[in-house]
Design a protein around this motif. Structure first.
Motif: not given
Ligand SMILES: Nc1ncnc2c1ncn2[C@@H]1O[C@H](COP(=O)(O)OP(=O)(O)OP(=O)(O)O)[C@@H](O)[C@H]1O
Ligand SMILES: [Mg+2]
Lengths: 324, 518
Positions: A167-168, A170-171, A174-175, A177-180, B98, B103
């Motif tokens: 999951l991490h 893929r995140a 994909e995005y 900034a969201a993961a960060d 964000m 997903q």
């Protein structure tokens, strides 16, 4: 019939090489880093595996060292693209030249060692070998690397789609900034998956030189398979299961192109490819032309379904940057 | 209840003192003091670029302050990352969501947590999240993928994400800018139920009536510094707030001059087009706009407004119907020929369609006339002329930017919109299509944009104003069309809000009229 079964069986063997390299590149790209250096990393793997195996008489050790050698060189690309935030295409191409150069220099003299260097074992799987047709294609006298591939593919799929680290992964692709903002280390994960891509490209290369077509033949050892792997990733839509399907198909195609030059007659007609050097060049081109066709089809489909391409693929991540 | 909340005995959850933050060339926060009490909604107001987002980004661990201290529950903190802030109970819902589009809701909420350890037991967590959603009235399907959700639902996911992490301070950066009116009501209900359960909320908005409605106290920033600190909302009026923000009186009433209406400039007949997913978005739109007229297009977001603006500007293929400008058929003509015809577009998406974010202010303002003398010079661009032109526009339109070479991605919302308007208006348009031109802008900037639109009208341009702000449509437009599911429901000349409201939910004008007669 026999001819077809032989081609399919050896297609699975050849395809296994592509399989490892393709899934490796899929991991790297899923994290957002395009690495065009697959061909070079495979060559490093093939050379290292052969050299270590020759020196130690232990092909398994060769395999392991080959993976880490390719993984190590992949970190050059990781540093340039993740830390220095340079262009991924340029860096990947440069990595390719660097890795090919190193392999050719260090591989000096290995060619003559043919038949002295131990290979990885091949064997048939009891029981399964008796399945009609499929037994002949998948389970008869195949390399141990082929069987490992069968296990590896579902595991890789499961890891990406059904686990927390997946999951991490893929995140981050994909995005980022969201993961960060959620405390996921974007940079360290990207380094890690570029490394995984290197490991698997090295594994693919080692599979060639220690098993599928044992020996060291300079740049001809990989003969452009790294590039096909990069194309296959798109066809596979970054999915290991589709990657396996594509890799085996391509493996069969490669074999077909080679083997079709053997028999003097084909389906009762004179074989136009029978030891004809000019047509042979044409034949050699076919897998690459097919790659382009598959790429076009694959990327159109991916676009239509809005799946596939990790959104941040190819983009450096800078924290606090407006926009993304 | 309100009185009780405002009493000074209430526990202080967050206290920021003397916080400063500098970016290259700007002091975004200058010795800011800010405190947040348990169970309150604290509104943060200020013009575009005043430093509201920056201050909250510091509190949420996105940026590190250059000076000052922050305490949470009387503990000194210094967040190095958003994760540390969340662990201290501070969560932020950003202006840009964000969320990972591919997903599912649950996957987004679980992202970055230590639990589950390895295998994602999604069904189990779906249930858990469903329960939590119910507790706060945040309805959303946990198994849905983010890209399938409306903006309002995505926002709920963001809030859930923070609540799931146990946040008791929620920072909401312009949460209502992207919502439809009914969604705003729902959000406010959620916020009220959260404060009732002891959470504290920082609420950033440019819409003063919302601030009056939802907040307990207000802090105002001006050019990075606090001008009013923690004023009880009950003690001020909307006009007070506007003055506190801008530093002068703001006129809410617009004086619209009488302008003689000219010939038909834009006429659209039976226009049909599809959206990205290939589904019909426009199902036969008819409308016309005359010179010297502002025509409003009202409707709830997503009823074909953006597709209409794109089709008119030549960015989207018309499948059927006709678009005429000055009697000439321009259906499916190139954007370039549209520009030559004097069509200009102020798109809803400022960062992706309206500007090239990484290019400088100069490059962005010359995008329409780069090939015309004196800027265009054969196949070359005269950079001196381009620079002069950009400087001129920067002064004329009062664009606040360190230099004209700054890339526009660093501009605040209001200044970015001014860059677009400067480019579009200076091309001397015959027809101007403005989509949500004042969204996200502060009251002062809104006044400026509206003035510019009225000036265009006076100079004889035809203007199609597409907006979800009814108030704005009513005050600027000469007539209003209402769009619903890709069809025009009718046209209102007298600004009858009831009729517009009914048409926005799918009742045709004829139906309303016959009901009225009966
Ligand atoms: N990452 C950054 N790099 C450089 N300058 C920045 C950055 N972020 C913000 N700024 C500048 O800091 C100032 C404050 O910006 P901020 O986004 O905090 O304003 P704001 O009050 O949130 O405005 P708005 O109402 O438009 O959202 C602006 O001048 C802006 O251009
Ligand atoms: Mg802001």
């Amino acid at each position: 019939m026999d001819f077809i079964l032989i081609i399919l069986a050896s297609g699975v063997a050849t395809g296994t090489v592509l399989l490892y390299a393709t899934v490796g590149e899929a991991f790297s790209e899923r994290s957002g880093i395009l690495n065009l250096g697959v061909e070079g990393m495979m060559l490093i793997g093939a050379m290292t595996a052969y050299k270590v195996s020759a020196a130690t008489n232990n092909p398994w050790l060769g395999l392991l060292v080959a993976m880490f050698a390719a993984g190590a060189i992949s970190q050059v690309h990781a540093f340039i693209t993740i830390t220095l935030q340079s262009d991924q295409v340029v860096s990947g191409l440069a990595l390719n030249f660097l890795a090919i150069g190193i392999s050719l220099v260090l591989g000096e003299g290995l060619t003559s060692l043919r038949d002295v260097v131990p290979s990885l074992p091949s064997f048939s799987i009891p029981v399964l070998v008796q399945i009609p047709i499929l037994g002949r294609i998948f389970f008869t006298n195949q390399s141990v690397m082929v069987y490992l591939g069968f296990i590896f593919v579902p595991l890789a799929w499961y890891y990406i789609n059904r686990t927390r680290p997946g999951l991490h992964l893929r995140a981050v692709g994909e995005y980022p900034a969201a993961a960060d903002t959620l405390g996921i280390g974007v940079y360290s994960l990207r380094y890690f998956y570029v490394f995984v891509g290197g490991l698997l490209a090295g594994l693919g290369g080692a599979t060639i030189s220690l098993s599928i077509s044992p020996g060291w033949f300079g740049a001809l050892t990989t003969a452009g398979q790294g590039w096909i792997a990069i194309g296959l990733v798109i066809f596979a839509q970054w999915n290991p299961v589709r990657a396996a399907f594509g890799a085996y198909t391509f493996g069969a195609l490669r074999r077909l192109v080679l083997d079709i030059q053997g028999p003097a007659t084909l389906l009762g007609f004179a074989n136009p490819f029978f030891y004809n050097p000019h047509n042979a060049f044409f034949l050699k081109m076919i897998p690459f032309a097919f790659t382009i066709v598959v790429l076009v089809i694959g990327s159109r489909e991916a676009n239509r379904k809005r799946i596939g391409t990790p959104s941040a693929l190819g983009l450096p991540y800078i924290r606090g940057q407006r926009g993304l | 209840m309100n009185q009780e909340k405002l009493s000074t005995e209430t526990e202080i959850v967050v206290r920021m003192s003397g916080v400063s933050k500098r970016f290259p060339g700007v002091l975004a926060n200058d010795q800011v003091d800010f405190d947040l009490r348990k169970g309150e909604v604290h509104a943060l107001l200020g013009e575009n670029g005043a430093g509201k987002s920056t201050l909250m980004n510091v509190l949420a661990g996105m940026y590190r302050a250059d000076g000052g201290t922050i305490t949470v529950h009387d503990q000194l903190v210094d967040f190095g990352s958003p994760r540390e802030a969340i662990e201290a109970g501070i969560g932020m819902v950003h202006q840009h969501f964000m969320l990972v589009p591919s997903q599912s809701v649950t996957e987004n909420i679980l992202l970055g947590l230590d639990e589950p350890r390895f295998r994602m037991h999604l069904p189990q967590y779906n249930r858990k999240i469903e329960q939590m959603a119910e507790q706060y009235g945040l309805h959303v399907d946990p198994a849905a993928r983010i890209w399938q959700l409306t903006v309002g639902e995505q926002q709920r996911v963001e809030i859930l994400k923070m609540l799931y992490r146990g946040a008791d301070v929620l920072i909401m950066d312009e949460p209502t800018a992207v919502l439809a009116p009914s969604e705003i009501d729902e959000l406010f209900n959620t916020l009220r139920s959260m404060t009732a359960q002891g959470k504290s909320i920082v609420f950033i908005s440019h819409k003063l009536h919302e601030v009056m409605d939802i907040s307990d106290r207000v802090t105002v920033l001006q050019k990075g510094a606090v001008t009013s600190s923690g004023v009880p909302t009950a003690d001020v009026t909307r006009a007070d707030l506007a003055r506190m923000m801008v530093g002068r009186e703001v006129v809410f009433r617009i004086d619209k001059k009488d302008v003689e209406i000219g010939d038909v400039v834009l006429s659209v007949e039976g226009l049909k087009a599809d959206n990205e997913k290939g589904l019909p978005a426009l199902r036969g739109v008819d409308l016309n706009v005359h010179a010297g007229e502002i025509v409003g297009l009202a409707g709830v977001a997503g009823n074909g407004q953006s597709e209409l603006s794109e089709t008119l500007a030549g960015l989207r293929e018309a499948l059927d119907g006709k678009v005429m400008v000055h009697g000439e058929d321009v259906t499916n003509k190139s954007v370039k020929s549209g520009i030559r015809q004097g069509i200009s577009l102020v798109p809803a998406d400022r960062t992706l369609v309206g500007t090239a974010p990484n290019l400088s202010v100069t490059d962005n303002v010359i995008m329409k006339n780069y090939d015309q003398s004196p800027i265009g010079h054969g196949w070359m661009v005269n950079s001196t002329e381009a620079g002069n032109y950009a400087t001129e526009l920067k002064d004329d339109y009062d664009i606040m930017v360190p230099t004209i070479d700054t890339s526009v991605r660093l501009l605040s919302g209001g200044n970015l919109q001014k860059v677009i308007l400067a480019r579009e208006i200076s091309s001397d348009p015959k027809l101007m299509i403005a989509v949500q031109p004042t969204r996200g802008l502060d009251v002062g900037a809104i006044e400026g944009v509206q003035k510019l639109l009225l000036e265009q009208r006076e100079s004889g341009a035809a203007i199609l104003l597409i907006s979800e702000e009814l108030e704005e449509l009513l005050s600027l437009s000469d007539r209003i069309y209402v769009i619903y599911e890709g069809e025009i429901m009718g046209e209102v000349l007298d600004g009858d809000i009831d009729k517009i409201g009914q048409m926005m939910t799918g009742t045709r004008l004829e139906q309303i009229d016959t009901q009225g007669d009966a």
